[in-house]
Design an enzyme around this catalytic site. Structure first.
Site: not given
Ligand code: ADP
Length: 887
Positions: A783, A826
């Site tokens: 990611s 996140k």
């Protein structure tokens, strides 16, 4: 020793069966028969100290070789013919033949006159029969001329046998006698010293040896130990002192030898006693001592206590049989034998395990359960809802085998406390089994008992501790189990969680099946992904995201602060933490998904306040007393017991009291106290701004076991040969991502107008170095793709990335942005860092439903489909190449 006795011509006779009383010997007898009672009464009791009786040995029936039964003799004496008279013939012994011609007494012809040293008379109840206890001392030998009966007992015409003094003096001059007496004395001395060694006595005997004439000593010594009746008779018959001395020397010597032999044998046997036998003997002695002291905690009692415990443990029949077999084995063992302890510990476990004991489950009240969950936890609406559903199913179908609940989320978000709330709502006990770091299957299933140091697995151990068979069992950190050569704990857990199999869970140590089906299992994990799929399949995952700062503030106010104050013995009267200060703690001192560090920091403040309160506490009661001194009752109490207190308080001057009262006004936490107690702030909002101060740095969002995190990426270039250097403990996937990023940037160099259009090789004459700070923490995952590209673009275009923007997303080689996991965490992490804009893969937008709306409202979410979209948003005023193209 008595003076020479004057022997009367006739003596009342007490027959002694198979026994001889020698002169100098002392004997205690009890007279119960009418004959002996009469004898004692007339001859001793009435004559007091002048009385003498004759003790005459009588042979036993079997030895007598006579026809029929021989009259009983001794104290139970009875007479056959009252008027019979027997003339003593030549033979050593003679007979009285009774009426029936069958009753014969075989008298010995020599006896010993005796006097009573002590007499006691008793009356037996209820018969009224008189009895005597007599202590007799033998005095001198006599010979029997004639035996007759007087009334109920025998009398005998007797003549003395002992030598007169002149005769004795004559003998004493005989050298043979001297030699014999020396020999006897030496042997006797030897015997005394042997006995002395054994019994530490003998002082008195030694005195005897020096004071008593030797011919009398011979009798006394021989009478002191066991010899046969025949030997006793021959000793009695040894009227000649020389004969007596030599016989006595022989007998004493024989006794001495037998003592020595016995001693030798004992020594030999003792030497052969093994250590364990000795221990056994010592233990026996110890047991006897303990018994004497009433101290009963010895092994045997322990074993019977264990047996009792086992009986009341409620084991199923087959297990009870097994346990009994083991107990029988234990009973046969010595405590010091190897294996004894093992066996005992094992049986203790069997006895301690809750085979049937269960906490009584009260009727489940869903409303109360919901209230309980609400009062224990703030927020977590969905999670609580799911728990209530779970409880509702249990209420309708108590034996329902629903999936096992598994709370997944970062640390400190309340997974454990939720599980314990479930237990409380169900009225069951709660036990937590930590599985973090468990790599050995034996941790779950136990070691077989053949292993040294074997023990049961954690589940059985937990059940033993909780002592009920239906607890709520929390399998904590189920994602942290690993597998290696020592087996696969996950597969053992599969058995535990499988309702079909856990009815007969087999712990290797226990070695008998245990029914786990009544246990309610709840699991926790930081991440669902490491949990092996078959195991995950049996669980229902409930995700707990991290908290927003607002949620943390509310949790702190409603739950943490009251709890922390309570734990430290404080109340809001003593310590107050204003909301702004809690906010500061959240922002500056904790940057976590959960609230554990927040709770820790609050606890630090409470500790500091506790010290202050405790410091002044000793003054508090004093000041109270001072106030109450006006009460006459208290005055009188103080009068006799509390003078010191009265002395300490300055009555006139209230100066010290006022300092006491300061405690009554609460301590309010302010910024300076925060810094004093918690140290300088650890985080601040300006961090991202400061760190993204130069081109080549971008802000990524990553996902760790601790929830979402902000991850900076730094890129720089220097003269070199076109190599790519990567640092920061990177995994293979992230390294590949860096490679892809560099390739993409290089391939787009012209389009991006990084350098002069003709310059196509970006790396001509230079190396690129990419570093992921927090170098000690391992990092991996795809990611970071978009973040890497952004950093490189920033580096080559020498344009700074926006410090208020963070991003996440995987990138393909062609520049497509792919979705990633952990979006909610996140986004929350970005929010914690005060980041205002978050760049997400477009396909991840759907995941935002889980993010609290307050968080979403406070930030801008920027979707990206392609890399160009990312770059467009990441730089002030759009993508650098556009900027340059505009130029
Ligand atoms: P985890 O098991 O997820 O690591 P814990 O259950 O041990 O975390 O929680 C840590 C602390 O935070 C506990 O004292 C718990 O009560 C508290 N806590 C966590 N979430 C909440 C919440 N939503 N409401 C109240 N207290 C909470």
């Amino acid at each position: 020793m008595a003076e020479p006795v004057e022997l009367p011509g006739r003596l009342g006779i007490l027959p002694f069966r198979n026994k001889v009383l020698l002169p100098g010997a002392i004997i205690r007898i009890r007279c119960t028969s009418p004959t002996s009672v009469k004898l004692v009464e007339q001859e001793l009791w009435q004559k007091e100290d002048k009385g003498l009786i004759g003790i005459l040995p009588v042979r036993d029936a079997a030895d007598a070789m006579s026809v029929g039964t021989i009259l009983s003799s001794g104290s139970g004496l009875d007479l056959g013919d009252r008027n019979s008279k027997t003339q003593v013939g030549a033979s050593d012994s003679h007979k009285i033949v009774g009426k029936s011609q069958q009753e014969v007494i075989q008298w010995h012809t020599r006896g010993v006159a005796a006097r009573a040293l002590h007499l006691s008379r008793g009356v037996e109840k209820p018969s009224g029969r008189v009895t005597y206890v007599v202590v007799l001392e033998g005095l001198c030998r006599f010979s029997v001329q004639e035996i007759s009966t007087r009334g109920t007992y025998y009398t005998a015409r007797v003549s003395p046998l002992d030598m007169t003094r002149p005769e004795m003096e004559l003998v004493e001059q005989d050298p043979d006698f001297t030699a014999l007496s020396l020999q006897f004395k030496a042997t006797a001395m030897e015997l005394i010293s042997v006995l002395e060694q054994k019994q530490k006595t003998g002082g008195r005997t030694k005195v005897l040896l020096e004071t008593v004439p030797v011919h009398k000593l011979a009798d006394i010594f021989v009478a002191s130990f066991e010899i046969s009746f025949e030997e006793q008779l021959s000793m009695l018959d040894s009227v000649d002192v020389k004969v007596r001395l030599s016989k006595a020397t022989e007998l004493v010597n024989r006794h001495l030898q037998s003592i020595r032999v016995a001693e030798k044998i004992t020594q030999k046997v003792e030497g052969q006693l093994s250590k364990s036998q000795k221990e056994y003997l010592l233990r026996q002695q110890m047991r006897a001592i303990k018994e004497e002291l009433g101290d009963n905690d010895d092994d045997e009692d322990d074993v019977s206590a264990l047996e009792r415990k086992m009986q009341s443990a409620g084991m199923p029949a087959n297990i009870w049989k097994h346990a009994q077999r083991e107990l029988r084995r234990l009973k046969k063992m010595q405590p010091q034998q190897p294996g004894y302890n093992n066996s005992r510990v094992y049986l203790e476990l069997l006895a301690d395990l809750p085979w049937q004991t269960a906490s009584e489950e009260h009727e489940l009240d869903l409303k109360a359960a919901k209230e309980r969950l609400d009062s224990d936890h703030y927020g977590l609406v969905k999670v609580k809802q799911r728990i209530i559903e779970y409880l509702a199913v249990r209420k309708l179908k108590p034996d329902a085998r629903g999936a096992v609940l598994c709370f997944v989320g970062p640390p400190g978000v309340g997974k454990t406390s939720l599980a314990s709330s479930i237990a409380a709502a169900l009225g069951r006990k709660f036990v937590r089994i930590s599985l973090g770091g468990v790599k050995d299957e034996a941790d779950i299933r136990g070691h077989r008992r053949t292993y040294v140091g074997s023990m049961p697995g954690r589940l059985i151990d937990g059940l033993k501790k909780v002592a009920v068979c239906n607890p709520v069992m929390l399998l904590d950190e189920i994602d942290k189990t690993g597998s290696d050569v020592r087996g696969d704990p996950a597969s053992a857990l599969l058995e535990v969680l499988d309702p079909e199999q856990n009815k007969t869970f087999n712990d290797h140590y226990l070695n008998v099946p245990y029914d786990l089906s009544k246990v309610i299992f709840v699991a926790t994990a930081n991440k669902a992904q490491p949990i092996p799929p078959p195991l995950l399949d049996r669980m229902e995952v409930i995700e707990l995201p991290g908290y927003t700062p607002e949620e943390k503030l509310r949790i702190a106010k409603r739950h943490l602060i009251p709890r922390v104050l309570d734990q430290h013995g404080l109340s809001s009267d003593f310590l107050q933490i204003p909301e702004v200060m809690v906010k500061l703690i959240i922002e500056r001192y904790t940057r976590e998904a959960g609230v554990r560090n927040l709770e820790r920091n609050l606890a630090s403040l409470a500790r500091a306040a506790a010290v202050r309160v405790a410091d002044q506490e000793h003054l508090l009661p004093l000041s109270k007393d001072v106030h109450q001194l006006s009460s006459p009752l208290l005055e009188s109490r103080l009068g006799d017991s509390a003078e010191v207190e009265m002395e300490v308080i300055p009555m006139g001057d209230n100066h010290e009291m006022s300092s006491d009262f300061r405690v009554n006004s609460p301590l309010i936490v302010d910024e300076s106290m925060l810094e004093k107690v918690l140290g300088p702030p650890r985080f601040d909002d300006k961090e991202t701004g400061e760190r993204v101060a130069a081109p080549g740095i971008s802000v990524g969002l990553v996902w760790t076991a601790f929830g979402g995190e902000v991850q900076f990426v730094e890129a720089t270039s220097m003269a070199g040969k076109g190599d790519l250097h990567l640092t920061g403990q990177l995994g293979d996937v992230i390294k590949e991502s860096a490679q892809i990023a560099l390739t993409w940037v290089r391939s787009r160099a012209t389009e991006l107008k990084f350098a002069a259009a003709k310059e196509t090789n970006l790396l001509e004459g230079r190396d690129v170095h990419i570093h992921f700070p927090a170098g000690a923490i391992p990092k991996d995952g795809p990611s970071a793709g978009v973040t890497l590209v952004t950093a490189l673009v920033s580096l080559f275009s020498q344009t700074k990335v926006r410090s208020d923007t963070a991003m996440t997303g995987e990138m393909t080689l062609r520049g497509l942005v792919l979705p990633v996991g952990g979006v909610k965490d996140k986004v929350l992490a970005a929010h914690r860092y005060g980041i205002k804009r978050v760049l997400l893969p477009e396909r991840n937008l759907k995941d935002l439903v889980d993010v609290p709306s307050a968080v979403l409202a406070s930030m801008e979410i920027l979707p990206a489909k392609r890399m160009e979209d990312v770059l467009e948003h990441a730089f002030e005023g759009g993508c650098p190449w556009r900027q340059s193209s505009r130029l």
